[in-house]
Design a protein around this motif. Structure first.
Motif, mmCIF file in Angstrom:
data_model
loop_
_atom_site.group_PDB
_atom_site.id
_atom_site.type_symbol
_atom_site.label_atom_id
_atom_site.label_comp_id
_atom_site.label_asym_id
_atom_site.label_seq_id
_atom_site.Cartn_x
_atom_site.Cartn_y
_atom_site.Cartn_z
ATOM 1 N N LYS A 388 0.811 -1.029 -0.071
ATOM 2 C CA LYS A 388 -0.126 -0.053 -0.258
ATOM 3 C C LYS A 388 0.838 1.331 -0.210
ATOM 4 N N ALA A 389 0.301 2.367 -0.715
ATOM 5 C CA ALA A 389 1.218 3.431 -0.542
ATOM 6 C C ALA A 389 0.861 4.480 0.548
ATOM 7 N N PRO A 390 1.901 4.939 1.206
ATOM 8 C CA PRO A 390 1.811 5.697 2.586
ATOM 9 C C PRO A 390 1.192 6.926 2.152
ATOM 10 N N SER A 391 0.379 7.383 3.161
ATOM 11 C CA SER A 391 -0.744 8.279 3.323
ATOM 12 C C SER A 391 -0.293 9.619 2.496
ATOM 13 N N PHE A 392 1.150 9.823 2.861
ATOM 14 C CA PHE A 392 1.669 11.281 2.399
ATOM 15 C C PHE A 392 1.851 11.230 0.621
ATOM 16 N N MET A 393 1.736 10.139 0.210
ATOM 17 C CA MET A 393 2.041 9.808 -1.460
ATOM 18 C C MET A 393 0.678 10.289 -2.301
ATOM 19 N N LYS A 394 0.933 11.476 -2.862
ATOM 20 C CA LYS A 394 -0.250 11.880 -3.813
ATOM 21 C C LYS A 394 -0.295 11.123 -5.090
ATOM 22 N N GLN A 395 -1.248 10.943 -5.769
ATOM 23 C CA GLN A 395 -1.255 10.312 -7.018
ATOM 24 C C GLN A 395 -0.896 11.386 -8.175
ATOM 25 N N GLY A 396 0.012 10.787 -9.289
ATOM 26 C CA GLY A 396 0.478 11.911 -10.152
ATOM 27 C C GLY A 396 1.816 12.389 -9.837
ATOM 28 N N GLU A 397 2.260 12.197 -8.682
ATOM 29 C CA GLU A 397 3.672 12.871 -8.197
ATOM 30 C C GLU A 397 4.685 11.782 -7.843
ATOM 31 N N LYS A 398 6.009 12.281 -8.464
ATOM 32 C CA LYS A 398 6.950 11.213 -8.370
ATOM 33 C C LYS A 398 7.853 11.498 -6.979
ATOM 34 N N TYR A 399 8.293 10.488 -6.431
ATOM 35 C CA TYR A 399 8.929 10.309 -5.096
ATOM 36 C C TYR A 399 10.376 9.613 -5.423
ATOM 37 N N TYR A 400 11.284 9.810 -4.606
ATOM 38 C CA TYR A 400 12.675 9.609 -4.825
ATOM 39 C C TYR A 400 12.953 8.974 -3.197
#
Length: 671
Positions: A388-400
């Motif tokens: 599952k994606a963590p709550s702070f990750m927004k759809q459409g945004e890249k994270y590193y």
């Protein structure tokens, strides 16, 4: 008198003729097809006669001997504390093996051994030679050279063979390389003398003084030129700078994603002083060797000596890591918190402003997806979902993320911390699924992969070595206290759902005795035997039990983890191996109804080194074991009592275990 003088002269000439052969008498190496290489090794004191007075040129060369030849030919001197359990100090080549390991030219097996007396195959030699090429900074390119038996060469070794062949160090016969064939001492000597010719060793030069390709092996003046090749094509390797003559380094500026300018300098130090802006880099032979910020990518498999945990870590090619600094000879990097040094030949430095693509994480319909970038093709190559994606990750945004725990956005700003439940779930946890449920899941998964039409999954529902393993996995869980679903996830990943050649032909579901440098085709009588060997010789004694009961400490946390902590630190060179195993667990949970996630364990992380886990909730109780390093995951089974947590023991133990609450931080896992 005249006749006597003539007779005397004739006798003198005859005597000289009879004496001359004795001065240059033939020996067992005279006329040998590898004579030049053999005599080169002799000159380096690398090859000596045995008890019978023979150099044994046609005998199989061992791993220990070949490591020793390389060490002496390359004059390796720097050493570290790397040790192998089967190479005692009394072993004849012990010092040379340690030097070669310290230079990153050799690695050992997963159980901490080196097997110095085993015969070495030609493809294994090719891998060691490629590392030597990198160590010596010999210019190389990506070669497409192949042999007729290229398919027989292990996939991960083909690049090493191709590069060696392109440089004419490695040669086959009639278009065949014969990768599995054991190499002889003579063949090994020829490989090494060709290597050292390219490195510019005058002792390895051809009799006429030239390079085997007809040119000067140093590429210029050996007293002042670049010993790595200098001007290899008659032009300046710094990019055609006609104003700097023999300049070795250049300072260039990043402009619109490209390098411009060419201010030349003879030393790295001089170039470093000339850098005045963050947009400037130092270049050597069109290769960036220093930058203000960016990241580092490995060009090939490397052994990174982590100063953080004082251990050597295998790292796969195409691995991204943090750039910290660099000098003329090495690059300081950080991989998932592990700080160490690598040689310039092993890595590519990429300023952020010149990046064409980079691996990233994203939230896709509530799940975390990791997309990987291939720096050989400059294309995004593959992706996988692992929870599952963590709550702070927004759809459409890249994270590193450098470690799969701490994430930033494209601007480098911190966005959050997330521990994937399956990736950081200690192995002593028990899954709630029954043997029957595991078997049903296995068959459904095999039907799914079979339906893809991929040839390697043909008849998976009939042929897979995973079929019917539910009871075996649950028996292991009960007897050895190792999560059955975790073992299944590991088997799925390592064996391509039980359909890999190793699984089908050798009953090897886990890649046991198969490393990046030394695959061993050990056949198991059954997959049950293979699972027992995984548990009894790998996981239980080394990867789970703190300190390692065999004396080799691979225990960096009893979770699949990452290169920061867990099995992944030592078990696999792929930095995302732990996340991929977690992905298999997650997908099984998703298919079966998330029984484990709905009734999760509480997980904590230790915060200090030398932390004792005791048999009772007080310091008066004896230590059960000690965590040598901090950051170790633990399963907390009860709330704190008198300042102590009750935990599941990482050491196989049926009693209760306790740890001081002051040194454990409870983490929120994403599940």
């Amino acid at each position: 008198m005249k006749k006597l003088s003539i007779i005397a002269l004739l006798m003198t000439v005859i005597g000289m003729l009879l004496w001359q052969p004795q001065l240059a008498s033939a020996d067992e190496l005279t006329g040998h097809s590898h004579e030049k290489g053999l005599r080169y090794l002799i000159s380096k004191n690398a090859l000596v006669k045995d008890a019978k007075g023979s150099y044994r040129p046609d005998a199989n060369v061992t791993r220990g001997e070949f490591a020793s030849y390389l060490t002496k030919a390359m004059n390796l001197e720097a050493t570290s504390d790397i040790v192998f359990k089967d190479v005692p100090d009394t072993y004849v080549h012990a010092k040379d093996i340690k030097l070669a390991a310290s230079a990153g030219i050799i690695t050992g097996y997963g159980d901490g051994s080196f097997k110095p007396n085993a015969a070495i195959s030609r493809q294994h030699m090719a891998v060691m030679i490629e590392r030597a090429i990198n160590y010596l900074n010999i210019p190389k390119g990506t070669s497409s050279i192949t042999f007729k038996d290229n398919a027989a060469i292990l996939k991960d070794y083909r690049q090493a063979v191709a590069i060696g062949a392109q440089l004419e160090i490695i040669k086959g016969a009639n278009g065949y390389f014969m990768p599995e064939k054991n190499a002889t001492i003579g063949q090994a000597s020829s490989f090494i003398v060709r290597l050292m010719q390219l490195a510019g060793d005058p002792d390895a030069a051809e009799p006429n003084g030239g390079n085997s390709n007809g040119g000067n092996s140093n590429g210029g003046d050996t007293n002042g030129g670049n010993t790595n090749g200098g001007n290899t094509n008659g032009g300046n390797t710094n990019g055609g700078d006609t104003n700097t003559g023999s300049s070795k380094y250049a300072v260039k500026e990043i402009s619109n994603g490209t390098l411009v300018g060419n201010q030349g300098f003879s030393t790295f130090e001089a170039a470093e002083k000339a850098v005045t802006k963050n947009t400037q880099v130092i270049v050597q032979s069109d290769k960036i060797v220093k930058m203000s910020s960016g990241y580092v990518v490995t060009n090939n498999y490397v052994a990174l000596k982590s100063e953080t945990i004082n251990d050597s870590l295998g790292v796969a090619a195409n691995t991204e890591m943090e750039y910290l600094s660099s000098d003329a000879t090495q690059v300081k990097v950080r991989l998932a918190g592990q700080v160490g040094y690598l040689k310039h030949a092993d890595v590519t430095l990429i300023p952020f402003s010149m990046s064409k693509g980079r691996s990233y994480y994203e939230n896709v319909n509530g799940e975390i997806k990791h997309t990987l970038y291939d720096y050989n093709t400059n294309k995004y190559s593959s992706s996988y979902v692992f929870g599952k994606a963590p709550s702070f990750m927004k759809q459409g945004e890249k994270y590193y993320s450098w470690d799969g725990i701490y994430f930033t956005n494209g601007n480098g700003s911190s966005k959050g911390e997330a521990y994937n439940y399956y990736q950081f779930l200690p192995a002593r946890a028990q899954t709630q699924y029954t043997a029957q449920e595991l078997d049903a899941y296995i068959m459904n998964k095999l039907a799914e992969v079979e339906s893809t039409g991929v040839s390697s999954y043909k008849d998976a529902t009939k042929k897979s070595k995973l079929i019917g393993l539910g009871k075996t996995l649950k028996d292991v869980e009960e007897k050895s206290q190792i999560n059955a679903m975790l073992v299944l996830a590991l088997a799925q990943h390592e064996s391509a759902y039980g359909m890999s050649n190793q699984a089908q032909d050798l009953n090897n579901l886990f890649g046991l005795y198969v490393t990046d440098t030394n695959p061993k085709n050990k056949k198991f009588d059954s997959v049950v035997d293979n699972i027992n060997e995984l548990v009894e010789k790998f996981l239980q004694p080394n990867y789970i039990t703190p300190g390692g009961s065999t004396g080799k400490n691979f225990a960096n946390g009893a979770v699949v983890g990452s290169k920061a902590l867990g099995f992944n630190v030592k078990y696999a060179s792929d930095p995302y191996w732990g996340a991929k195993i977690a992905g298999h667990y997650y997908r099984a949970e998703k298919a079966l109804g998330f029984k484990d996630a709905k009734n999760p364990y509480t997980i904590g992380i230790t915060t200090t080194t030398g932390l004792n886990v005791r048999t009772g909730a007080a310091t008066s109780f004896s230590p059960l074991f000690t965590y040598a390093r901090s950051g170790m995951p633990v399963i907390i089974t009860s709330s704190a009592t008198n300042g102590w947590y009750e935990v599941l023991s990482d050491k196989l133990y049926t009693g209760k275990a306790f740890v001081s609450k002051d040194y454990v931080q409870v983490i929120n896992t994403v599940k």
